[in-house]
Design an enzyme around this catalytic site. Structure first.
Site, PDB file in Angstrom:
ATOM      1  N   ASP A  34       0.827  -1.230   0.000  1.00  0.00           N
ATOM      2  CA  ASP A  34       0.000   0.000   0.000  1.00  0.00           C
ATOM      3  C   ASP A  34       0.853   1.269   0.000  1.00  0.00           C
ATOM      4  O   ASP A  34       0.640   2.178  -0.794  1.00  0.00           O
ATOM      5  CB  ASP A  34      -1.053   0.001   1.125  1.00  0.00           C
ATOM      6  CG  ASP A  34      -0.525  -0.179   2.533  1.00  0.00           C
ATOM      7  OD1 ASP A  34       0.700  -0.388   2.710  1.00  0.00           O
ATOM      8  OD2 ASP A  34      -1.342  -0.096   3.478  1.00  0.00           O
ATOM      9  N   ASP A 169      -5.528  -0.531   5.929  1.00  0.00           N
ATOM     10  CA  ASP A 169      -6.359  -0.932   7.072  1.00  0.00           C
ATOM     11  C   ASP A 169      -7.556  -0.012   7.237  1.00  0.00           C
ATOM     12  O   ASP A 169      -8.692  -0.463   7.433  1.00  0.00           O
ATOM     13  CB  ASP A 169      -5.525  -0.916   8.364  1.00  0.00           C
ATOM     14  CG  ASP A 169      -4.289  -1.785   8.252  1.00  0.00           C
ATOM     15  OD1 ASP A 169      -4.209  -2.571   7.294  1.00  0.00           O
ATOM     16  OD2 ASP A 169      -3.411  -1.671   9.123  1.00  0.00           O
TER      17      ASP A 169
HETATM   18  C1  GLA Z   1       0.009  -2.727   8.471  1.00  0.00           C
HETATM   19  C2  GLA Z   1      -0.201  -1.308   7.922  1.00  0.00           C
HETATM   20  C3  GLA Z   1      -0.793  -1.342   6.510  1.00  0.00           C
HETATM   21  C4  GLA Z   1       0.002  -2.266   5.594  1.00  0.00           C
HETATM   22  C5  GLA Z   1       0.256  -3.610   6.264  1.00  0.00           C
HETATM   23  C6  GLA Z   1       1.163  -4.485   5.463  1.00  0.00           C
HETATM   24  O1  GLA Z   1      -1.205  -3.364   8.662  1.00  0.00           O
HETATM   25  O2  GLA Z   1      -1.064  -0.581   8.767  1.00  0.00           O
HETATM   26  O3  GLA Z   1      -0.856  -0.030   5.987  1.00  0.00           O
HETATM   27  O4  GLA Z   1       1.192  -1.659   5.186  1.00  0.00           O
HETATM   28  O5  GLA Z   1       0.801  -3.471   7.567  1.00  0.00           O
HETATM   29  O6  GLA Z   1       0.583  -4.839   4.268  1.00  0.00           O
END
Ligand code: GLA
Length: 376
Positions: A34, A169
């Site tokens: 992301d 997320d």
């Molecule tokens: C955490 C971060 C997300 C993403 C994931 C890995 O959950 O909050 O933004 O980068 O790790 O995919």
């Protein structure tokens, strides 16, 4: 949970507020992509944070966390965030709305949740998006659009919690839709819902319950590696990088940065492959890609740990179709795509063997894809 929240609200503030909820998330594939402008493929799940909220006519916020059994009060103009981590998320959301010209007045709130903490299911995003959604409804006539709500949660992590996370997320938590995964292009922010109804298989999370201390913030360090390589390649993000271009600068970057970037370039393509496979109903390909992601996260991106690698080994041995670390890594869950006919056998083997080696059973959460932030 709803009943307890309402009782606490009545006891502490009298009467009742309006109930809001938001959800934790899974991600089928597309990890650490992301913040590199790549693709992710998450969905909201049936583990939620719920909050009963009511404006109180002052400029003070009073919040009670049922799970932590703790009360926090802060002023909306205060410079310093509260000391309690859970309250910083709420403080941050208020401040980020105000910073964007939105409205937040004093309110009373009681909240609780069943998103396991530190399991990689984004309990913090669920909390942020629950309050962002609620404050948009209560004080802004829902004028803040949904992407901005997700960004308010993300900025809260950046500015109040020291985690330089991507948007996945909070996006999943705000946009989640029952029975659907979402493919988000984190560069254009275009997204598409994919019905998720794989017959003959189940998705299940196996929680190692390992919560490694993020010494030196390894998550932020991974991000810095990627940004260094992108800068070297003269591009904004690794979304625009190719394996050939990376190989051409191999001698000019550290081996560590090389392998981080290699993983991201490969993972970007895997998300697209998995979406196509899912549309064809080809679960074998989905599963194979999940194992590849695990390998990459473990060996190249180095965000696994012994316990997660062990869970992955057991899954492979049991004939599980796909299995991998889910979320940021360094502990938490694996996500597993399991054929119905070996499901019970897998659950009992993984529980027994993990317990045999580490002295505690992993937690098992069957995945149910559910709605994201909403008014109850
Ligand atoms: C955490 C971060 C997300 C993403 C994931 C890995 O959950 O909050 O933004 O980068 O790790 O995919």
């Amino acid at each position: 949970m709803e009943k307890t929240i309402k009782q606490e609200f009545e006891k502490r503030f009298g009467g009742e507020g309006t109930m809001y909820a938001s959800a934790g998330r899974i991600n089928l594939i597309g990890e650490h992509t992301d913040y590199n402008g790549g693709f992710v493929f998450p969905g909201a799940i049936d583990k939620v944070i719920m909050a009963d909220i009511r404006p109180n006519g002052t400029d003070k916020v009073r919040v009670f966390s049922v799970d932590i059994n703790e009360n926090v009060e802060f002023g909306l103009e205060e410079k310093d965030a509260p000391a309690q981590q859970w309250a910083r998320y709420i403080f941050g959301v208020c401040r980020e709305i105000i910073k964007r010209g939105g409205n937040v007045k004093g309110f009373d709130a009681v909240f609780a949740g069943n998103v396991p903490l530190g399991a990689g299911l984004s309990s913090s995003a669920a909390l942020e998006s629950c309050f962002a959604f609620a404050l948009n409804d209560l004080f802004n006539g829902n004028s803040i659009d949904k992407f901005e709500l997700a960004k308010i949660g993300q900025s809260t992590e950046h500015n109040y919690c020291g985690v330089n996370c991507g948007i996945m997320d909070q996006f999943a938590s705000v946009f989640g839709k029952k029975g659907h995964l979402m493919r988000l292009d984190c560069r254009s922010m275009e997204y598409e819902y994919f019905p998720f109804n794989i017959t003959g298989y189940k998705l299940v999370l196996v929680d190692s319950q390992v919560k490694h201390a993020l010494v030196d913030s390894p998550y932020n360090k991974r991000r810095q590696s990627c940004e260094r390589v992108a800068a070297k390649l003269g591009i904004d993000t690794l979304r625009d990088a190719t394996k050939e271009a990376l190989d051409a600068i191999k001698g000019e970057i550290s081996a560590e940065d090389y392998f981080r970037a290699k993983f991201v370039i490969e993972e970007k393509q895997r998300v697209l492959d998995v979406c196509d496979a899912l549309q064809r109903g080809d679960c074998e390909t989905v599963g194979r890609k999940m194992y590849e992601t695990h390998e990459g996260l473990s060996k190249d991106y180095e965000v696994s740990c012994e316990e997660l690698d062990y869970l992955n080994d057991i899954a492979r041995r049991c004939g599980v179709t796909g299995s991998r670390i889910m979320g940021g890594g360094f502990g938490g869950c694996t996500i597993n795509l399991v054929k119905n006919d070996i499901y019970d056998q897998f659950i009992s083997t993984v529980t027994h063997e993990f317990n045999g080696r580490y002295g505690h059973e992993p937690k098992i959460y069957p995945v149910i894809i559910s709605d994201g932030a909403h008014k109850c």
